[in-house]
Design a protein around this motif. Sequence first.
Motif, short mmCIF file in Angstrom:
data_model
loop_
_atom_site.label_atom_id
_atom_site.label_comp_id
_atom_site.label_asym_id
_atom_site.label_seq_id
_atom_site.Cartn_x
_atom_site.Cartn_y
_atom_site.Cartn_z
N TYR A 103 0.91 -1.18 0.14
CA TYR A 103 0.18 -0.04 0.14
C TYR A 103 0.91 1.22 -0.12
O TYR A 103 1.78 1.37 0.71
CB TYR A 103 -1.01 -0.09 1.23
N ARG A 121 0.56 5.62 -0.01
CA ARG A 121 -0.36 6.54 0.51
C ARG A 121 -0.22 7.94 -0.51
O ARG A 121 0.91 8.27 -0.97
CB ARG A 121 -0.38 7.09 1.73
N SER A 174 -2.96 11.32 1.46
CA SER A 174 -3.55 10.53 2.66
C SER A 174 -4.45 9.44 2.23
O SER A 174 -4.92 8.76 3.06
CB SER A 174 -4.25 11.43 3.69
N PRO A 179 -4.76 5.59 1.15
CA PRO A 179 -4.12 4.38 0.75
C PRO A 179 -4.42 3.70 -0.55
O PRO A 179 -5.58 3.75 -0.76
CB PRO A 179 -4.31 3.54 1.71
#
Lengths: 407, 248
Positions: A177, A179, A182, A184
């Motif tokens: 994952y 980001r 903010s 993901p």
Amino acid sequence: MGNLGSLFKIAIRALLNNKTRSLLTMFGIIIGVASVITMLAIGEGSKKSIQSTIEGMGSNMITIFPSSGKMGGVHQGGSTMQTLRIEDYEAVKKKCEFISDISPLVNASGQAIYGSNNTPTSMYGVTADYLNVTKYKLKSGKLFTDRDVRCNAKVCVIGQTVVDNLFTNNENPIGQYIRFKSIPFQVIGVLEEKGEGTMGNDQDDIIFAPYTSVQKRILAITHINRIVASAISDNDTDSAIAQISEIIREKHDLQGGEENDFNVRSQKEMLSMMSTTMDTLTILLACVAGISLFIGGVGIMNIMYVSVTERTKEIGLRMSIGARGRDIMLQFLIESVLLCVTGGILGIILGFTATWALSSLSGWPTLISSSSVALSFFVSTLTGIFFGWSPARKAARLDPIEALRYE
Amino acid sequence: MSDKKIIETIDLRRDFIVGDETVRALKGINFSVKEGEFVTIMGTSGSGKSTLLNILGCLDTPTSGEYLLDGIPVKNMHRNERAFLRNRKIGFVFQSYNLLPKTTALENVELPLIYNSTVTAKERRERAEQALISVGLKDRMYHKSNQMSGGQMQRVAIARALVNNPVIILADEATGNLDTRTSFEILCLFQDLQKQGKTIAFVTHNPELEFYSGRSIILKDGHVTDDRVNNEIRLAAETLANMPKEED
């Protein structure tokens, strides 16, 4: 007609008798020719590199983007306009019969973060078709699906530069994952490297995600920035552009006289536009260089006048022993042409050196065409004749009696 | 001496227009020079001898009258035709030598033949060498003009005047820049050339020189005031031998 070989010998001797002066005079021509060569090399080189990158992107690509216009009475640049909507994309996709692939595009830029690493990059919200249009290929993993697009899935496909910047421990990015603003996103695929783009930009510094995700989760907008499509073949490009314009005009309710609030451009047009721009630039550069060549020529003319005055007595003597006006004229013309051609050759050498130095220091693409070398040589010979003409004629028209008496 | 006329002037006149005035430099000159003659043309400055020399040398044309060089009428000739005539029929020797600077004696002597396309480069060199040998500069062929004395430079100039086998050598104050001893050496050379059959016209304002030539033409105010034959020609070589040795 005097013996041409002897006249050459005389001219060479005259130039060698004044080595410093000849060299200084030639300097103007040297700089002029060298700058012509270098400037043309830069112009031609950039043109060629732009052409090859654009062609690499597929010459049947079509881009639709909003044109500049008024929003609430205020004139706006094309990029801030919000006239292009997802309905337009859907309409074109459904109705246009000359295109094979089509994708909307919304783009956002920001930091991508993975673990303790972060990198500034761009996220393009697209459909899976986008990769076909722009000729990106998947290296590993998979692409997002139509279903991902429908449900604003937080998945992405990333370019090699992003991989290099974020996954510094050689871990497999797939399944991880990252980001972005903010949010993901799970990495589901990695792109093959594509290298530098048209403007020298890194085409691998990119993240692709479903456009719905970028629109809704990151940008919170309803319009789209662009639509890209590829025509079925090169020959279909023009028909595709016409049809797309019609469809979107209808969609936007534009009446007969109203201007389009969007632009449809093919890569071909971009190519010719770029070429025109580069041609203009090349001409501009060549003009600047031409001016310095001209000034060099004036320098030659000046020194030839000085030379004629200095050697008035010699001219008188030559005439008294049987030189005709045209023999004298030829002698001085040969001298100025010799100056210019020598300067030209040195200039070509300097031009090659400067071009080489420039491209190895700054990495600019350069291309020295044989025609620019031939042109420089030709022009410097012509400069010699042109600027040597008037002083040579002055010498030829001297009265032998006056010339002999000259002190 | 043959009866062939190398130079013939018939009522030669030359006017110059200076401002509104007409200056008549030559007011009807009649004389002729036969093949093999050594003639001094004398006159003070303003007598018209420079103007006459320019016309004899085909550098200028008369206002009226006619000038025949080796039987060829010059008056109505075009610039280029006169250049051709100078190249083939006249050898000039100037007061200030007029050699090309930084150029070897040989190349200076070759110069007139450069403007004669019928002479090959090889022949040009051979003839120039021959001319330099005949003026006694066999050892100085490759000396540059700035490495030579005045006398040597004038010898190079004479060789240059000889190289095209002219019908006449026109010397303009040819000893004017030289000291007495060197002057007589050069004069000696001219006398030798006459003995070999060359025709020489020597223009000077130095009255002493008339004793060394067979004939003198005196010019005054644009007229020939005297044309006299000298039967007791002095030999420059003898004068030279009688000169006191210079002390170094």
